[in-house]
Scaffold this motif. Structure first.
Motif, PDB file in Angstrom:
ATOM      1  N   UNK A 118      45.013  39.717 -22.658  1.00 49.88           N
ATOM      2  CA  UNK A 118      44.595  40.146 -21.623  1.00 49.88           C
ATOM      3  C   UNK A 118      45.534  41.083 -20.716  1.00 49.88           C
ATOM      4  N   UNK A 119      46.834  41.176 -21.341  1.00 48.42           N
ATOM      5  CA  UNK A 119      47.770  41.759 -20.436  1.00 48.42           C
ATOM      6  C   UNK A 119      47.471  43.209 -20.063  1.00 48.42           C
ATOM      7  N   UNK A 120      46.696  43.957 -21.037  1.00 50.92           N
ATOM      8  CA  UNK A 120      46.552  45.350 -20.746  1.00 50.92           C
ATOM      9  C   UNK A 120      44.996  45.660 -20.191  1.00 50.92           C
ATOM     10  N   UNK A 121      44.580  44.457 -19.780  1.00 51.23           N
ATOM     11  CA  UNK A 121      43.217  44.498 -18.989  1.00 51.23           C
ATOM     12  C   UNK A 121      43.157  45.152 -17.565  1.00 51.23           C
ATOM     13  N   UNK A 122      42.190  46.048 -17.310  1.00 44.23           N
ATOM     14  CA  UNK A 122      42.036  46.354 -16.076  1.00 44.23           C
ATOM     15  C   UNK A 122      40.560  46.519 -15.427  1.00 44.23           C
ATOM     16  N   UNK A 123      40.507  46.109 -14.301  1.00 43.42           N
ATOM     17  CA  UNK A 123      38.998  45.766 -13.895  1.00 43.42           C
ATOM     18  C   UNK A 123      38.387  47.364 -13.789  1.00 43.42           C
TER      19      UNK A 123
ATOM     20  N   UNK B 167      26.202  49.886 -14.098  1.00 39.81           N
ATOM     21  CA  UNK B 167      26.377  49.843 -15.450  1.00 39.81           C
ATOM     22  C   UNK B 167      27.576  48.789 -15.870  1.00 39.81           C
ATOM     23  N   UNK B 168      27.918  48.065 -15.066  1.00 36.73           N
ATOM     24  CA  UNK B 168      29.025  47.063 -15.426  1.00 36.73           C
ATOM     25  C   UNK B 168      28.543  45.659 -15.962  1.00 36.73           C
ATOM     26  N   UNK B 169      29.446  44.992 -16.773  1.00 35.67           N
ATOM     27  CA  UNK B 169      29.287  43.724 -16.884  1.00 35.67           C
ATOM     28  C   UNK B 169      30.298  42.713 -16.412  1.00 35.67           C
ATOM     29  N   UNK B 170      30.146  41.337 -16.372  1.00 31.84           N
ATOM     30  CA  UNK B 170      31.176  40.438 -15.958  1.00 31.84           C
ATOM     31  C   UNK B 170      32.604  40.795 -16.471  1.00 31.84           C
ATOM     32  N   UNK B 171      32.791  41.416 -17.742  1.00 30.57           N
ATOM     33  CA  UNK B 171      34.032  41.882 -18.318  1.00 30.57           C
ATOM     34  C   UNK B 171      34.890  42.696 -17.653  1.00 30.57           C
ATOM     35  N   UNK B 172      34.179  43.566 -16.690  1.00 33.78           N
ATOM     36  CA  UNK B 172      34.674  44.608 -16.200  1.00 33.78           C
ATOM     37  C   UNK B 172      34.930  44.130 -14.402  1.00 33.78           C
ATOM     38  N   UNK B 173      34.906  42.852 -14.060  1.00 39.29           N
ATOM     39  CA  UNK B 173      35.232  42.237 -12.686  1.00 39.29           C
ATOM     40  C   UNK B 173      36.244  41.436 -12.827  1.00 39.29           C
ATOM     41  N   UNK B 174      36.981  41.589 -11.552  1.00 36.58           N
ATOM     42  CA  UNK B 174      37.953  40.802 -11.169  1.00 36.58           C
ATOM     43  C   UNK B 174      37.415  40.033  -9.774  1.00 36.58           C
ATOM     44  N   UNK B 175      37.366  38.822  -9.610  1.00 37.32           N
ATOM     45  CA  UNK B 175      36.705  38.204  -8.578  1.00 37.32           C
ATOM     46  C   UNK B 175      37.795  37.269  -7.839  1.00 37.32           C
ATOM     47  N   UNK B 176      37.941  37.351  -6.490  1.00 35.28           N
ATOM     48  CA  UNK B 176      38.817  36.544  -5.799  1.00 35.28           C
ATOM     49  C   UNK B 176      37.978  35.541  -4.795  1.00 35.28           C
ATOM     50  N   UNK B 177      38.363  34.206  -4.921  1.00 35.82           N
ATOM     51  CA  UNK B 177      37.559  33.378  -3.771  1.00 35.82           C
ATOM     52  C   UNK B 177      38.356  31.990  -3.956  1.00 35.82           C
ATOM     53  N   UNK B 178      37.883  31.232  -2.912  1.00 34.42           N
ATOM     54  CA  UNK B 178      38.675  29.902  -2.529  1.00 34.42           C
ATOM     55  C   UNK B 178      37.767  28.701  -2.279  1.00 34.42           C
ATOM     56  N   UNK B 179      36.435  29.062  -2.174  1.00 37.73           N
ATOM     57  CA  UNK B 179      35.398  27.716  -1.673  1.00 37.73           C
ATOM     58  C   UNK B 179      34.262  27.641  -2.672  1.00 37.73           C
ATOM     59  N   UNK B 180      33.733  26.493  -2.597  1.00 38.97           N
ATOM     60  CA  UNK B 180      32.723  26.119  -3.403  1.00 38.97           C
ATOM     61  C   UNK B 180      31.419  27.365  -3.362  1.00 38.97           C
ATOM     62  N   UNK B 181      31.310  28.166  -2.472  1.00 37.21           N
ATOM     63  CA  UNK B 181      30.164  29.149  -2.611  1.00 37.21           C
ATOM     64  C   UNK B 181      30.976  30.095  -3.481  1.00 37.21           C
TER      65      UNK B 181
ATOM     66  N   UNK C 166      46.334  41.274  -3.159  1.00 38.36           N
ATOM     67  CA  UNK C 166      47.075  42.350  -3.321  1.00 38.36           C
ATOM     68  C   UNK C 166      48.199  42.087  -4.592  1.00 38.36           C
ATOM     69  N   UNK C 167      48.797  40.932  -4.538  1.00 39.55           N
ATOM     70  CA  UNK C 167      49.910  40.661  -5.594  1.00 39.55           C
ATOM     71  C   UNK C 167      49.164  40.676  -7.005  1.00 39.55           C
ATOM     72  N   UNK C 168      47.982  40.065  -7.042  1.00 38.18           N
ATOM     73  CA  UNK C 168      47.452  39.924  -8.329  1.00 38.18           C
ATOM     74  C   UNK C 168      46.792  41.486  -8.695  1.00 38.18           C
ATOM     75  N   UNK C 169      46.359  41.965  -7.930  1.00 36.91           N
ATOM     76  CA  UNK C 169      46.044  43.254  -8.229  1.00 36.91           C
ATOM     77  C   UNK C 169      47.014  44.483  -8.705  1.00 36.91           C
ATOM     78  N   UNK C 170      48.387  44.111  -8.002  1.00 39.18           N
ATOM     79  CA  UNK C 170      49.435  44.726  -8.281  1.00 39.18           C
ATOM     80  C   UNK C 170      49.928  44.694  -9.451  1.00 39.18           C
ATOM     81  N   UNK C 171      49.885  43.275  -9.910  1.00 44.34           N
ATOM     82  CA  UNK C 171      50.237  42.816 -11.520  1.00 44.34           C
ATOM     83  C   UNK C 171      49.219  43.586 -12.475  1.00 44.34           C
ATOM     84  N   UNK C 172      48.082  43.599 -12.217  1.00 41.65           N
ATOM     85  CA  UNK C 172      47.189  44.368 -13.050  1.00 41.65           C
ATOM     86  C   UNK C 172      47.490  45.949 -13.364  1.00 41.65           C
ATOM     87  N   UNK C 173      48.235  46.402 -12.410  1.00 40.25           N
ATOM     88  CA  UNK C 173      48.686  47.771 -12.364  1.00 40.25           C
ATOM     89  C   UNK C 173      49.979  47.886 -13.206  1.00 40.25           C
ATOM     90  N   UNK C 174      50.696  46.955 -13.334  1.00 35.27           N
ATOM     91  CA  UNK C 174      52.051  47.040 -13.876  1.00 35.27           C
ATOM     92  C   UNK C 174      51.894  47.338 -15.462  1.00 35.27           C
TER      93      UNK C 174
END
Length: 269
Positions: free
Chosen positions: A1-6, A205-219, A261-269
Motif C-alpha cells: 500500500x506504499x503508493x496508496x492515497x486516500x 461515490x466512494x468506498x472504504x478503500x478510498x478512506x483514511x480514518x483517524x481516531x483514538x476512542x471506542x466510539x 499531519x505526519x501520517x498524511x504527509x507520509x502518504x504524500x511522499x
C-alpha cells in the motif's frame, strides 16, 4: 500500500485532530489544506454535538461533520443539520428505567438540537453555564427524541460501567464511549460513526478503500472496522484506547505531536 492515497480524509476531533488545548495546529491545518487543494476533502467524525462545533468551523472554514457519534450530519459552512437519527422516547424510557434499576447511582443527560439537559445530580464536565444547558427531570428529558443519551457514574471505572450499560441496553440502542470517565454514550439502534460515514461516502461515490480514518476512542471502533475491512486505512493515535490500537491498520504519533499531519504527509511522499 506504499503508493496508496486516500480520496477522503476522516478524523475524530478530541484526542485526535485537536491538541490537548482543543486547538488545531498550523502544521495540521496546512497539511489538510494541501490535500484539499488536490481534491481530497476532510470530514469530521465526532461524539460532539453541533453546539460544540462552532470553534472548529471557524478554524477549518467549512466542510462536513458527522456529530453525536453518527446521529447528526452537519454542514459546517452553513451550520445546518442535514440529517438526524434520534433515539425515540419509548426507547429512552425503557433504557433509563432498566439502567436505574440495575445501577441506581446512574445519572442521565441528553443532547438534542442545540440543547443539553441533565439531571440535578449529574455533573457536567464542561460548559455548565453555557446557553442551552439546563437542569431537567428525567421524565422531561425522555419525553422527546434526542440525538444522544448520556449515562454517567461517579464511582465505577469507565470500562466496567460502559460494559454494564451495554449489557443492560442490549440491542435496543447503540452504546459506546469517548470519555476518560465512566460515561456511556447511547445512540439509536445501529447508529454509529460508521453508518454516518458509509452514507456520506456512498453519496460521493466512494468506498472504504478510498478512506483514511483517524481516531483514538471506542466510539471510533465501528468506523475503524468499516474502513479496515473495506481496504482503507484505520489510523490510531499513539495514546489510543487499547481496543482502538488493536483494530488499527496504522499507528501515528499523538495529537499533541501532530500525528494526523505526519501520517498524511507520509502518504504524500
Amino acid at each position: 500500500m506504499s503508493d496508496w492515497r486516500p480520496k477522503l480524509i476522516v478524523s475524530d476531533l478530541d484526542g485526535t485532530l485537536l491538541r490537548s488545548d482543543e486547538t488545531i495546529s498550523d502544521e495540521t491545518l496546512a497539511e489538510l489544506q494541501r490535500w484539499a487543494g488536490e481534491g481530497v476533502p476532510l470530514v469530521l467524525a465526532t461524539g460532539r454535538p453541533p453546539r460544540w462545533m462552532l470553534g472548529v468551523r471557524d478554524r477549518l472554514g467549512g466542510g462536513t461533520a458527522i456529530c453525536c457519534n453518527g446521529a447528526v450530519l452537519l454542514d459546517l459552512g452553513e451550520f445546518q443539520v442535514l440529517e438526524e437519527h434520534p433515539v425515540q422516547p419509548e426507547v429512552l424510557q425503557q433504557i433509563t428505567g432498566q439502567l436505574r434499576e440495575h445501577q441506581p447511582d446512574t445519572w442521565f443527560a441528553v443532547e438534542y438540537g442545540d440543547q443539553f439537559r441533565h439531571e440535578p445530580i449529574y455533573q457536567p464536565r464542561w460548559d455548565r453555564d453555557a446557553p442551552g444547558v439546563a437542569v431537567a427531570t428525567l421524565a422531561e428529558m425522555v419525553a422527546q427524541p434526542v440525538a444522544k443519551l448520556l449515562a454517567r457514574h461517579e464511582r465505577l471505572g469507565r470500562d466496567e460501567f460502559v460494559a454494564l450499560v451495554a449489557e443492560v441496553v442490549g440491542d435496543a440502542a447503540t452504546v459506546t464511549t469517548s470519555s476518560s470517565d465512566a460515561m456511556a454514550e447511547i445512540s439509536a439502534r445501529g447508529v454509529t460513526k460508521a453508518t454516518g460515514l458509509a452514507r456520506l461516502a456512498a453519496e460521493r461515490g466512494l468506498t472504504p478503500a478510498d478512506v483514511v480514518y483517524f481516531g483514538d476512542m471506542p466510539n471510533d471502533l465501528a468506523a475503524f472496522d468499516w474502513v479496515r475491512e473495506g481496504g482503507g486505512r484505520a489510523v490510531a493515535m499513539a495514546h489510543a484506547h487499547p481496543d482502538v490500537l488493536a483494530a488499527a491498520t496504522d499507528v501515528t504519533d499523538s495529537n499533541d505531536a501532530e500525528g494526523v499531519a505526519r501520517l498524511l504527509a507520509s502518504l504524500r511522499a
